[in-house]
Design a protein around this motif. Structure first.
Motif, PDB file in Angstrom:
ATOM      1  N   ALA A  68      32.258  66.191  64.146  1.00  0.00           N
ATOM      2  CA  ALA A  68      32.866  65.875  62.851  1.00  0.00           C
ATOM      3  C   ALA A  68      31.993  66.289  61.664  1.00  0.00           C
ATOM      4  CB  ALA A  68      33.172  64.377  62.770  1.00  0.00           C
ATOM      5  N   GLY A  69      30.704  66.563  61.903  1.00  0.00           N
ATOM      6  CA  GLY A  69      29.865  66.977  60.792  1.00  0.00           C
ATOM      7  C   GLY A  69      28.407  66.620  60.958  1.00  0.00           C
ATOM      8  N   ILE A  70      27.710  66.642  59.827  1.00  0.00           N
ATOM      9  CA  ILE A  70      26.281  66.343  59.757  1.00  0.00           C
ATOM     10  C   ILE A  70      26.125  65.139  58.844  1.00  0.00           C
ATOM     11  CG2 ILE A  70      24.037  67.243  59.014  1.00  0.00           C
ATOM     12  CD1 ILE A  70      25.403  70.083  59.537  1.00  0.00           C
ATOM     13  N   TYR A  71      25.347  64.160  59.285  1.00  0.00           N
ATOM     14  CA  TYR A  71      25.240  62.885  58.579  1.00  0.00           C
ATOM     15  C   TYR A  71      23.793  62.581  58.223  1.00  0.00           C
ATOM     16  CZ  TYR A  71      29.874  62.302  60.546  1.00  0.00           C
ATOM     17  OH  TYR A  71      31.181  62.488  60.891  1.00  0.00           O
ATOM     18  N   ALA A  72      23.592  62.090  57.009  1.00  0.00           N
ATOM     19  CA  ALA A  72      22.269  61.683  56.540  1.00  0.00           C
ATOM     20  C   ALA A  72      22.019  60.249  57.002  1.00  0.00           C
ATOM     21  CB  ALA A  72      22.181  61.790  55.019  1.00  0.00           C
TER      22      ALA A  72
ATOM     23  N   ASP B 209      21.599  57.326  60.461  1.00  0.00           N
ATOM     24  CA  ASP B 209      22.409  56.853  61.576  1.00  0.00           C
ATOM     25  C   ASP B 209      23.642  56.074  61.143  1.00  0.00           C
ATOM     26  OD1 ASP B 209      20.959  57.900  63.715  1.00  0.00           O
ATOM     27  OD2 ASP B 209      19.573  56.215  63.718  1.00  0.00           O
ATOM     28  N   GLU B 210      23.566  55.424  59.996  1.00  0.00           N
ATOM     29  CA  GLU B 210      24.649  54.534  59.591  1.00  0.00           C
ATOM     30  C   GLU B 210      25.654  55.186  58.645  1.00  0.00           C
ATOM     31  OE1 GLU B 210      22.818  50.974  58.127  1.00  0.00           O
ATOM     32  OE2 GLU B 210      21.772  50.632  60.020  1.00  0.00           O
ATOM     33  N   SER B 211      25.400  56.402  58.224  1.00  0.00           N
ATOM     34  CA  SER B 211      26.291  57.096  57.303  1.00  0.00           C
ATOM     35  C   SER B 211      27.618  57.402  57.982  1.00  0.00           C
ATOM     36  CB  SER B 211      25.643  58.394  56.826  1.00  0.00           C
ATOM     37  OG  SER B 211      26.539  59.116  56.018  1.00  0.00           O
ATOM     38  N   THR B 212      28.696  57.195  57.258  1.00  0.00           N
ATOM     39  CA  THR B 212      30.016  57.546  57.775  1.00  0.00           C
ATOM     40  C   THR B 212      30.595  58.735  57.018  1.00  0.00           C
ATOM     41  OG1 THR B 212      31.065  55.957  56.276  1.00  0.00           O
ATOM     42  CG2 THR B 212      30.545  55.189  58.514  1.00  0.00           C
ATOM     43  N   ARG B 213      29.870  59.222  56.010  1.00  0.00           N
ATOM     44  CA  ARG B 213      30.322  60.350  55.199  1.00  0.00           C
ATOM     45  C   ARG B 213      29.554  61.603  55.612  1.00  0.00           C
ATOM     46  NH1 ARG B 213      27.867  62.746  50.702  1.00  0.00           N
ATOM     47  NH2 ARG B 213      26.214  61.193  50.873  1.00  0.00           N
ATOM     48  N   PRO B 214      30.245  62.584  56.214  1.00  0.00           N
ATOM     49  CA  PRO B 214      29.528  63.811  56.548  1.00  0.00           C
ATOM     50  C   PRO B 214      29.126  64.558  55.281  1.00  0.00           C
ATOM     51  CG  PRO B 214      31.855  64.022  57.121  1.00  0.00           C
ATOM     52  CD  PRO B 214      31.642  62.632  56.615  1.00  0.00           C
ATOM     53  N   LEU B 215      27.998  65.257  55.344  1.00  0.00           N
ATOM     54  CA  LEU B 215      27.535  66.046  54.214  1.00  0.00           C
ATOM     55  C   LEU B 215      28.411  67.283  54.071  1.00  0.00           C
ATOM     56  CD1 LEU B 215      23.714  65.801  54.936  1.00  0.00           C
ATOM     57  CD2 LEU B 215      24.995  64.557  53.190  1.00  0.00           C
ATOM     58  N   ASP B 216      28.619  67.736  52.844  1.00  0.00           N
ATOM     59  CA  ASP B 216      29.456  68.892  52.544  1.00  0.00           C
ATOM     60  C   ASP B 216      28.556  70.089  52.247  1.00  0.00           C
ATOM     61  OD1 ASP B 216      31.308  70.738  51.744  1.00  0.00           O
ATOM     62  OD2 ASP B 216      31.943  69.649  49.955  1.00  0.00           O
ATOM     63  N   PHE B 217      28.488  71.037  53.179  1.00  0.00           N
ATOM     64  CA  PHE B 217      27.634  72.205  53.013  1.00  0.00           C
ATOM     65  C   PHE B 217      28.421  73.429  52.559  1.00  0.00           C
ATOM     66  CE2 PHE B 217      25.054  69.569  55.760  1.00  0.00           C
ATOM     67  CZ  PHE B 217      23.797  69.711  55.186  1.00  0.00           C
ATOM     68  N   SER B 218      29.604  73.245  52.009  1.00  0.00           N
ATOM     69  CA  SER B 218      30.411  74.381  51.583  1.00  0.00           C
ATOM     70  C   SER B 218      30.125  74.756  50.132  1.00  0.00           C
ATOM     71  CB  SER B 218      31.905  74.063  51.742  1.00  0.00           C
ATOM     72  OG  SER B 218      32.266  72.998  50.890  1.00  0.00           O
ATOM     73  N   GLY B 219      30.211  76.033  49.845  1.00  0.00           N
ATOM     74  CA  GLY B 219      30.113  76.547  48.484  1.00  0.00           C
ATOM     75  C   GLY B 219      28.900  76.072  47.709  1.00  0.00           C
TER      76      GLY B 219
END
Length: 152
Positions: free
Chosen positions: A112-116, A118-128
């Motif tokens: 689902a993505g990359i997370y900052a 262990d407890e983060s539920t929001r993946p980081l946005d590496f686009s653009g």
């Protein structure tokens, strides 16, 4: 400890293990290359003072004004499939006056993505335009975790 029989659904998580691990390692390498690029630019280099040395197989040596650290890529599966976890560890001197590595933070990678953390539920946005900002957030998080040290 009692061990149970595994299901066919669970076997599906390891049927493509070679490609899954290769994909996670590529993503992990890309993440650390992005963090390293940010840290090597003028302002972070002069003000944050963090140096990353990328090694083989997911190992990263880190030096900072707050001491030595390292990142190790750990591979596993969970209920959602293959995952990686960069475990950031700081070198400390224990009560016996011996050097040891203690965990201070982590970066999670899954389908689902990359997370900052262990407890983060929001993946980081590496686009653009977001990518440099996200790499900068990871770089500062690593520095902060090293400075804060192990949470006990």
């Amino acid at each position: 400890m009692a061990f149970r029989e595994f299901s066919e659904d669970e076997f599906q998580h390891v049927r493509c293990a070679v490609e899954d691990v290769r994909r996670i390692k590529r993503r992990a390498q890309s993440i650390m290359e992005g963090v390293k690029a940010v840290l090597e630019s003028a302002y972070p280099k002069e003000n944050w003072g963090v140096d990353l040395q990328l090694g083989n197989d997911g190992f990263v040596d880190i030096s900072s004004p707050y001491g030595k650290a390292r990142a190790r890529l750990l591979l596993s599966i969970d209920d959602d499939g293959p995952r990686g976890r960069y475990l950031i560890e700081k070198s400390i001197i224990n009560r016996l006056d011996q050097s040891e590595w203690r965990p201070v933070w982590a970066i999670r990678l899954d389908k689902a993505g990359i997370y900052a953390g262990d407890e983060s539920t929001r993946p980081l946005d590496f686009s653009g335009f977001h990518s440099e900002e996200q790499y900068g957030e990871l770089a500062l998080s690593i520095l902060y975790a090293i400075a804060r040290g192990p949470v006990e």
